[in-house]
Design a protein around this motif. Structure first.
Motif, short mmCIF file in Angstrom:
data_model
loop_
_atom_site.label_atom_id
_atom_site.label_comp_id
_atom_site.label_asym_id
_atom_site.label_seq_id
_atom_site.Cartn_x
_atom_site.Cartn_y
_atom_site.Cartn_z
N GLU A 184 16.07 -1.79 -4.89
CA GLU A 184 15.11 -2.41 -5.81
C GLU A 184 13.92 -2.88 -5.00
OE1 GLU A 184 15.64 -2.81 -9.18
OE2 GLU A 184 17.63 -1.88 -9.15
N ALA A 185 12.71 -2.45 -5.36
CA ALA A 185 11.52 -2.82 -4.61
C ALA A 185 10.30 -2.80 -5.51
CB ALA A 185 11.31 -1.87 -3.42
N THR A 186 9.27 -3.54 -5.12
CA THR A 186 8.00 -3.49 -5.84
C THR A 186 7.20 -2.28 -5.36
OG1 THR A 186 6.82 -4.82 -4.21
CG2 THR A 186 7.97 -6.01 -5.97
N ILE A 187 6.19 -1.91 -6.11
CA ILE A 187 5.35 -0.79 -5.71
C ILE A 187 4.57 -1.14 -4.45
CG2 ILE A 187 3.45 0.72 -6.40
CD1 ILE A 187 4.41 0.58 -9.22
N LYS A 188 4.20 -2.41 -4.29
CA LYS A 188 3.51 -2.84 -3.06
C LYS A 188 4.41 -2.65 -1.85
CE LYS A 188 -0.02 -6.06 -4.72
NZ LYS A 188 -0.56 -7.44 -4.64
N GLU A 189 5.69 -2.98 -2.00
CA GLU A 189 6.63 -2.77 -0.90
C GLU A 189 6.82 -1.28 -0.63
OE1 GLU A 189 9.48 -6.72 -1.40
OE2 GLU A 189 9.78 -4.98 -2.71
N PHE A 190 6.80 -0.49 -1.69
CA PHE A 190 6.88 0.96 -1.56
C PHE A 190 5.68 1.49 -0.78
CE2 PHE A 190 5.34 4.98 -3.48
CZ PHE A 190 6.35 5.84 -3.09
N LEU A 191 4.48 1.00 -1.10
CA LEU A 191 3.27 1.42 -0.41
C LEU A 191 3.33 1.06 1.07
CD1 LEU A 191 0.24 0.74 -2.80
CD2 LEU A 191 0.84 2.89 -1.69
#
Length: 319
Positions: free
Chosen positions: A88-95
């Motif tokens: 589970e991650a935010t899109i900012k963390e994905f970026l």
């Protein structure tokens, strides 16, 4: 229907509306009559969703999404969703993860090297993602294809990195419209007549999806010799383009560029009623064979996306 009635009431006041209605009906007729995949060009130039890059989405979506993690390898067996890791991650963390060149990253992606692994936030229902931003539903304009009222509420969002893929499968219901927003995706499509060449399986089980046992990009031709006769249609979908996938066409989809974003909508069809009865019977059999899922799902019977409910609650609508 209400939208069509409204337009018809306005025709006397503005004859141009009649022309627009005819064009929309013509577009819908084309889509519904197509028997092979088709790519539509220059249909989305004025769609606000064209700006839904991962950078833009990272400012709109702050809640964590579920990402599927897989290896960047081309094995001779398909990588089913039951064999992937999940975080589970935010899109900012994905970026941040996609921009990281070493393993010093902290957070949900720590321990996952972006050069060896891919990540995929797939099957994300836009109506749930943007429930507090309903105006964004109108950024996706499927009505341009002759489906008035269909927008982001009837769509799903897909965000992935290079190598992220969906195992080869066919959808039991309807046809599919896919809007590519960022990066490119390569589609390997096979006609329904080639089903015997794809070696279909219902394990892992997911309602409305029938998977292939073949690794399309690295097939094991000794185990699956009939795959040699499969007729592949390969399309590399570019940003701004829309792909139409006809009913029951097999497809394997892989992200080509470092980051990809796409939106799709499954279009219901009248002939789906028969398929729904078949799916209800299949679910009844699966329920009978497997009365309860394993705590760790190590037997790989159920796809992670499948909500396993008692069969009778689903089948009573159709039987």
């Amino acid at each position: 229907i209400t939208e069509w009635v409204f337009h018809l009431c306005c025709i006397r006041q503005n004859p141009l509306i009649l022309i627009i209605l005819i064009l929309l009906l013509f577009a819908r007729r084309i889509v519904q009559c197509l028997q092979t995949p088709a790519v539509f060009l220059n249909m989305t130039t004025d769609w606000p969703a064209l700006h839904w890059t991962v950078e833009h989405l990272s400012t709109c979506l702050t809640e964590r999404l579920r990402f599927r993690i897989g290896k960047r390898t081309e094995d001779m067996a398909p990588l089913f969703e039951t064999e992937c890791s999940y975080i589970e991650a935010t899109i900012k963390e994905f970026l941040s993860w996609t921009a990281n060149e070493d393993e010093s990253l902290v957070g949900p992606f720590s321990g996952y090297h972006c050069k060896e692994l891919w990540a995929y936030a797939d099957y994300k229902y836009i109506t749930q993602l943007f429930q507090d931003k309903p105006a964004m539903f109108q950024d996706v304009v499927w009505s341009d294809f002759g489906f008035p009222g269909r927008d982001g509420r009837d769509s799903t969002l897909w965000i992935g990195t290079q190598g992220a893929n969906t195992p080869c499968h066919l959808d039991s219901y309807g046809c599919n419209l896919v809007f590519q927003i960022q990066g490119r995706k390569r589609w390997h499509l096979f006609p329904p007549d080639d089903t015997h060449c794809l070696y279909p399986t219902r394990i892992p089980y997911e309602e409305s999806s029938v998977f292939s046992q073949v690794s399309v990009v690295q097939p094991d031709l000794k185990t699956f010799p009939a795959f040699r006769r499969a007729r592949v249609h390969t399309v590399t979908l570019q940003p701004g383009q829309v792909l139409f996938v006809p009913r029951h066409w097999w497809h394997y989809v892989e992200s080509v560029d470092p980051v990809t974003v796409s939106v799709n909508s499954w279009i219901e069809m009248d002939m789906d009623d028969g398929a729904r009865v078949g799916e209800a019977l299949t679910k009844t059999i699966v329920c009978a064979l497997k009365s309860a899922p394993s705590l760790d799902n190590n037997d790989h019977w159920l796809n992670p996306t499948e909500v396993f409910t008692p069969a009778h609650t689903h089948t009573e609508r159709f039987i």
